[in-house]
Design a protein around this motif. Structure first.
Motif, PDB file in Angstrom:
ATOM      1  N   THR A   4       0.815  -1.215   0.000  1.00 32.64           N
ATOM      2  CA  THR A   4       0.000   0.000   0.000  1.00 32.64           C
ATOM      3  C   THR A   4       0.848   1.265   0.000  1.00 32.64           C
ATOM      4  O   THR A   4       0.362   2.338  -0.358  1.00 32.64           O
ATOM      5  N   GLN A   6       1.754   2.703   2.677  1.00 35.02           N
ATOM      6  CA  GLN A   6       1.384   3.447   3.884  1.00 35.02           C
ATOM      7  C   GLN A   6       2.241   2.949   5.054  1.00 35.02           C
ATOM      8  O   GLN A   6       2.100   1.804   5.492  1.00 35.02           O
ATOM      9  N   ASN A  34      10.476   9.169   4.401  1.00 38.21           N
ATOM     10  CA  ASN A  34      10.521   7.828   3.828  1.00 38.21           C
ATOM     11  C   ASN A  34      11.944   7.490   3.409  1.00 38.21           C
ATOM     12  O   ASN A  34      12.654   8.316   2.829  1.00 38.21           O
ATOM     13  N   ASN A 199       2.384   9.229   1.618  1.00 37.53           N
ATOM     14  CA  ASN A 199       1.915   8.094   0.828  1.00 37.53           C
ATOM     15  C   ASN A 199       2.385   8.166  -0.615  1.00 37.53           C
ATOM     16  O   ASN A 199       2.759   9.222  -1.127  1.00 37.53           O
ATOM     17  N   ASP A 200       2.344   7.027  -1.265  1.00 39.14           N
ATOM     18  CA  ASP A 200       2.682   6.921  -2.677  1.00 39.14           C
ATOM     19  C   ASP A 200       1.533   7.450  -3.533  1.00 39.14           C
ATOM     20  O   ASP A 200       0.420   7.692  -3.049  1.00 39.14           O
TER      21      ASP A 200
END
Length: 218
Positions: A4, A6, A34, A199-200
Motif C-alpha cells: 500500500t 502506507q 521515507n 503516501n505513494d
C-alpha cells in the motif's frame, strides 16, 4: 500482503515485491521521512535511497547483507541525518546530485548528473535532475522490464503537488517544468511514485491536476 505504501514512524516497513526488484519502504522520525531499501533479486545486492534518520532502523531493514550504495535525493538535512552512521556501518558508496553534493556533510563519492545511471546487481536506475526544491534534487526511475516504471521523487513530487519552493515563483516554475518534462511527458500513467514523505501515488492520479498546480503557483 498487498503493498500500500502506507508506513508510520516506528512501524514495520511495507514491501513492494516486483519480479526483479524488492522495494522496502520505511518511515523514520521526527519528520516522517521515507527511506527505501532496494534489493536486486538476481544478486541480492542492495541500495538505500535517503538515509534520513534513525540509523538503527535503517540498518535493521538493510539486514546482514549490507548495501553497496546510498543515494541522497537532495541536500536538505532531514534526508541525510543517518548517512554518516549508515556509511560507516556498511562502507557504502554515496551518490547525490552534483549541484547538491556540496550541501551534504558526508562526502559524495559519485556526483550524479541528469540522465546518469546508477546500477546495483542487475538493476538500473536513471537519475533525472529536477531543479527548484533545491538546485540539485534528483529523482530515480526504475523502468521495470516486466511492468510499469517506478519513480523515487524525493521532495520534488507528492500526492497533490510538487515540492516546496518557498514562495519563489522562479523556483516553482523550474520545478513544475522539470517534473512535467522529465516525468509526466515521458512516463505512462501507471508509473508508481515513491515520495520523500507520506503516501505513494501514480503519475496518472496526479496528471489531471498539473494545470491547477500551475495556476495556484505551488
Amino acid at each position: 500482503m498487498v503493498y500500500t505504501g502506507q508506513v508510520t514512524v516506528g512501524g514495520a516497513p511495507d514491501v513492494h515485491e516486483l519480479k526483479d526488484l524488492i522495494i522496502s519502504k520505511v518511515a523514520v522520525g521526527p519528520m516522517s521521512n521515507n527511506a527505501y531499501v532496494l534489493r536486486c533479486r538476481a544478486t541480492g545486492e542492495q541500495l538505500l535511497i535517503d538515509a534520513a534518520n534513525e540509523p538503527e532502523t535503517l540498518l535493521e531493514v538493510i539486514g546482514p547483507d549490507g548495501i553497496g550504495a546510498v543515494v541522497t535525493t537532495h541536500q536538505h538535512g532531514d534526508h541525510w541525518q543517518a548517512l554518516r552512521a549508515v556509511v560507516d556501518a556498511t562502507g557504502a558508496r554515496t551518490y547525490a546530485g552534483r549541484d547538491d553534493a556540496p550541501g551534504i556533510p558526508v562526502p559524495t563519492t559519485d556526483p550524479v548528473d541528469d540522465g546518469d545511471t546508477i546500477s546495483f546487481g542487475e538493476v538500473r536506475l536513471t537519475a533525472r535532475h529536477l531543479v527548484g526544491h533545491t538546485p540539485g534534487s534528483i529523482a530515480l526511475i526504475y523502468d521495470d522490464p516486466h511492468g510499469h516504471p517506478h519513480v523515487f521523487t524525493g521532495d520534488c513530487l507528492f500526492p497533490g503537488g510538487v515540492g516546496n519552493t518557498h514562495d519563489d515563483p522562479a523556483a516553482f516554475a523550474s520545478l513544475l517544468g522539470d517534473v512535467t518534462a522529465k516525468l509526466f511527458d515521458v512516463l505512462p500513467d501507471e508509473s508508481w511514485v515513491y515520495p520523500g514523505h507520506g503516501n505513494d501515488t501514480t503519475l496518472g492520479d496526479e496528471r489531471p491536476h498539473l494545470a491547477q498546480w500551475r495556476e495556484r503557483g505551488w
